[in-house]
Design an enzyme around this catalytic site. Structure first.
Site, PDB file in Angstrom:
ATOM      1  N   LYS A 255      42.151   1.055  -0.867  1.00  0.00           N
ATOM      2  CA  LYS A 255      41.190  -0.221  -0.874  1.00  0.00           C
ATOM      3  C   LYS A 255      39.691  -0.094  -0.431  1.00  0.00           C
ATOM      4  CE  LYS A 255      41.731  -3.601   1.885  1.00  0.00           C
ATOM      5  NZ  LYS A 255      42.487  -4.807   2.638  1.00  0.00           N
TER       6      LYS A 255
ATOM      7  N   LYS B 174      47.301  -1.592   9.269  1.00  0.00           N
ATOM      8  CA  LYS B 174      46.410  -1.391  10.411  1.00  0.00           C
ATOM      9  C   LYS B 174      46.663  -0.927  11.735  1.00  0.00           C
ATOM     10  CE  LYS B 174      42.905  -5.278   9.346  1.00  0.00           C
ATOM     11  NZ  LYS B 174      42.682  -6.666   9.473  1.00  0.00           N
TER      12      LYS B 174
ATOM     13  N   LYS C 195      35.658  -2.649   4.573  1.00  0.00           N
ATOM     14  CA  LYS C 195      34.464  -2.852   5.691  1.00  0.00           C
ATOM     15  C   LYS C 195      34.662  -1.537   6.850  1.00  0.00           C
ATOM     16  CE  LYS C 195      34.436  -7.861   5.492  1.00  0.00           C
ATOM     17  NZ  LYS C 195      34.930  -9.062   6.152  1.00  0.00           N
TER      18      LYS C 195
HETATM   19  P1  TYM Z   1      38.594 -10.489   4.658  1.00  0.00           P
HETATM   20  O1  TYM Z   1      37.313 -10.797   5.364  1.00  0.00           O
HETATM   21  O2  TYM Z   1      39.309  -9.018   4.886  1.00  0.00           O
HETATM   22  O3  TYM Z   1      38.159 -10.371   3.354  1.00  0.00           O
HETATM   23  C1  TYM Z   1      37.596 -11.478   2.473  1.00  0.00           C
HETATM   24  C2  TYM Z   1      38.129 -11.737   1.145  1.00  0.00           C
HETATM   25  O4  TYM Z   1      37.757 -10.401   0.375  1.00  0.00           O
HETATM   26  C3  TYM Z   1      38.706  -9.965  -0.321  1.00  0.00           C
HETATM   27  N1  TYM Z   1      38.774  -8.607  -0.332  1.00  0.00           N
HETATM   28  C4  TYM Z   1      39.017  -7.718  -1.390  1.00  0.00           C
HETATM   29  N2  TYM Z   1      39.176  -8.260  -2.968  1.00  0.00           N
HETATM   30  C5  TYM Z   1      39.156  -7.260  -3.637  1.00  0.00           C
HETATM   31  N3  TYM Z   1      39.033  -5.823  -3.390  1.00  0.00           N
HETATM   32  C6  TYM Z   1      38.766  -5.509  -2.081  1.00  0.00           C
HETATM   33  N4  TYM Z   1      38.916  -4.218  -2.054  1.00  0.00           N
HETATM   34  C7  TYM Z   1      38.826  -6.452  -1.013  1.00  0.00           C
HETATM   35  N5  TYM Z   1      38.682  -6.302   0.121  1.00  0.00           N
HETATM   36  C8  TYM Z   1      38.726  -7.804   0.888  1.00  0.00           C
HETATM   37  C9  TYM Z   1      39.986 -10.494   0.386  1.00  0.00           C
HETATM   38  O5  TYM Z   1      41.195 -10.518  -0.119  1.00  0.00           O
HETATM   39  C10 TYM Z   1      39.512 -11.834   1.071  1.00  0.00           C
HETATM   40  O6  TYM Z   1      39.919 -12.719   0.031  1.00  0.00           O
HETATM   41  N6  TYM Z   1      42.524 -12.891   6.076  1.00  0.00           N
HETATM   42  C11 TYM Z   1      41.350 -13.021   5.426  1.00  0.00           C
HETATM   43  C12 TYM Z   1      40.356 -14.141   6.172  1.00  0.00           C
HETATM   44  C13 TYM Z   1      40.994 -15.387   6.140  1.00  0.00           C
HETATM   45  C14 TYM Z   1      41.595 -16.439   5.022  1.00  0.00           C
HETATM   46  C15 TYM Z   1      42.194 -17.556   5.641  1.00  0.00           C
HETATM   47  C16 TYM Z   1      41.289 -16.396   3.620  1.00  0.00           C
HETATM   48  C17 TYM Z   1      41.228 -16.047   7.356  1.00  0.00           C
HETATM   49  N7  TYM Z   1      41.913 -17.330   7.011  1.00  0.00           N
HETATM   50  C18 TYM Z   1      42.556 -18.554   5.111  1.00  0.00           C
HETATM   51  C19 TYM Z   1      41.917 -17.354   2.900  1.00  0.00           C
HETATM   52  C20 TYM Z   1      42.470 -18.483   3.674  1.00  0.00           C
HETATM   53  C21 TYM Z   1      40.563 -11.694   5.583  1.00  0.00           C
HETATM   54  O7  TYM Z   1      40.712 -10.935   6.615  1.00  0.00           O
HETATM   55  O8  TYM Z   1      39.683 -11.414   4.509  1.00  0.00           O
END
Ligand code: TYM
Length: 344
Positions: A206, A114, A209
């Site tokens: 990947k 990032k 967003k």
């Molecule tokens: P975030 O908001 O980036 O994404 C949410 C969830 O979507 C999954 N994801 C994907 N899965 C498959 N292919 C993709 N291209 C893709 N892009 C996103 C992410 O793996 C995620 O499961 N850090 C986390 C949020 C978080 C969290 C937590 C998750 C904060 N605290 C505690 C689990 C437990 C995040 O930024 O996800």
């Protein structure tokens, strides 16, 4: 020691929820509801590790909540809430900060990707983000964490923090009657054909967003026309689809589209290739458009309806926060005793 089984996961309210979030995470959240007590969080405190416009953050928080509901999460049987309404996350994050080692955070690949060369200018929160994520999970002593592949390293870090806490405070944990471990070591749940959905424009990147090209992703709120256009424009190669999975190994774009189809249809890549092996992409893409529109159309429509009623959404979040807080507050009392903080 046996822990009560509990699922926790979260999604950031940073706009443009996409097919990767849906297939990698939210569909899993939905499926786990039958088997576990689940807590699903909208992680607004994570979102502000990069700049967020306050009005947009509020809107995006409600939109992720709407997505949870539209996809079939039941906020009465389970817990749906936003992170900032439960103080335990921030409180436990500080303790996680003091347990985690600098070297562990320095190894986090997502941070390195990032920030690139802009290291001096990013927020301290962005660097420390995995410690807050550990706190999210541990404050509910969750045992299972459904996530996409990109979050695996963060869940592993959570296990390291839990292990070190259990070891460092072992004597105090036992003295307070919690046996030989206070925190469970949470299991990441990363399964199925779409744990890492790739960009529609570049099979090596990947789906995300933050990609500047909207053609790189299918958003959950895209209408049928937008979905059709994006799938038709998706990058492919000139060969017909192979009949066996092995034939996808050197074809990242084909692999990605087949994985998306399989996940949307709740089947395997092998089954999809059984049906479409030998077909041209034009045929396969038409089928993928139909399937995507059939699955995502109703979700997008329901999300748009729900976000028009912020009072209803805020009510769900308030109720969820209250129930989440009851669990988190219990954990924090125990943690304070274990660490040696005098408390009321
Ligand atoms: P975030 O908001 O980036 O994404 C949410 C969830 O979507 C999954 N994801 C994907 N899965 C498959 N292919 C993709 N291209 C893709 N892009 C996103 C992410 O793996 C995620 O499961 N850090 C986390 C949020 C978080 C969290 C937590 C998750 C904060 N605290 C505690 C689990 C437990 C995040 O930024 O996800």
């Amino acid at each position: 020691m046996a822990f009560k089984e509990r699922v926790f996961s979260g999604v950031q309210p940073t706009g443009n929820l996409h097919l990767g979030n849906y297939l990698g995470a939210i569909t899993k959240f939905v499926a786990l509801q039958d088997q576990y007590d689940c807590i699903y969080c909208v992680v607004d405190m994570h979102a502000i590790t990069v700049w967020q416009d306050p009005a947009e953050l509020m809107h995006a928080t409600r939109e992720v909540t709407a997505a949870y509901l539209a996809c079939g999460i039941d906020p009465t049987k389970h817990i749906v809430f936003n992170q900032s309404q439960v103080a335990g996350h921030a409180e436990l994050a500080w303790i996680c900060n003091c347990v985690a080692r600098l070297g562990w955070l320095n190894r986090m690949t997502q941070f390195k990707e990032k920030v690139g060369k802009d290291r001096e200018n990013v927020s301290v929160g962005l660097y420390d983000y995995p410690a807050l994520m550990a706190a999210d999970i541990l404050v509910y002593r969750a045992t299972h964490v459904p996530v996409g592949e990109d979050q695996k390293q963060h869940v592993e870090l959570t296990r390291d923090i839990a292990t070190k806490f259990n070891n460092d405070f072992g004597a105090s944990i036992a003295a307070h009657g919690y046996g030989d471990a206070f925190f469970p070591l949470p299991e990441p749940l990363i399964q199925g054909p779409a744990t890492r959905v790739m960009s529609l424009r570049d099979g090596a990147k990947k789906m995300s967003k933050s990609d500047p090209s909207d053609y790189s992703r299918i958003n959950l709120t895209d209408d049928a026309d937008a979905i059709a256009q994006k799938v038709r424009k998706a990058k492919t190669d000139p060969e017909p689809l192979p009949s066996e999975e092995k034939g996808l190994e050197t074809r990242p774009e084909a692999d990605n589209l087949v994985g998306i189809y399989a996940a949307l249809n709740n089947t395997s890549k092998a089954t999809v290739l059984g049906e479409f092996g030998g077909a041209q992409f034009s045929t396969f893409k038409s089928a993928l458009v139909d399937l995507s529109v059939a699955k995502l159309g109703p979700i997008g429509a329901e999300m748009k309806k729900l976000v028009k009623d912020p009072v209803y959404i805020d009510g769900i979040l308030a109720d969820g926060s209250e129930r989440a807080n009851a669990i988190a507050a219990e954990t924090m009392k125990a943690v304070k005793d274990i660490v040696g903080f005098v408390r009321r």
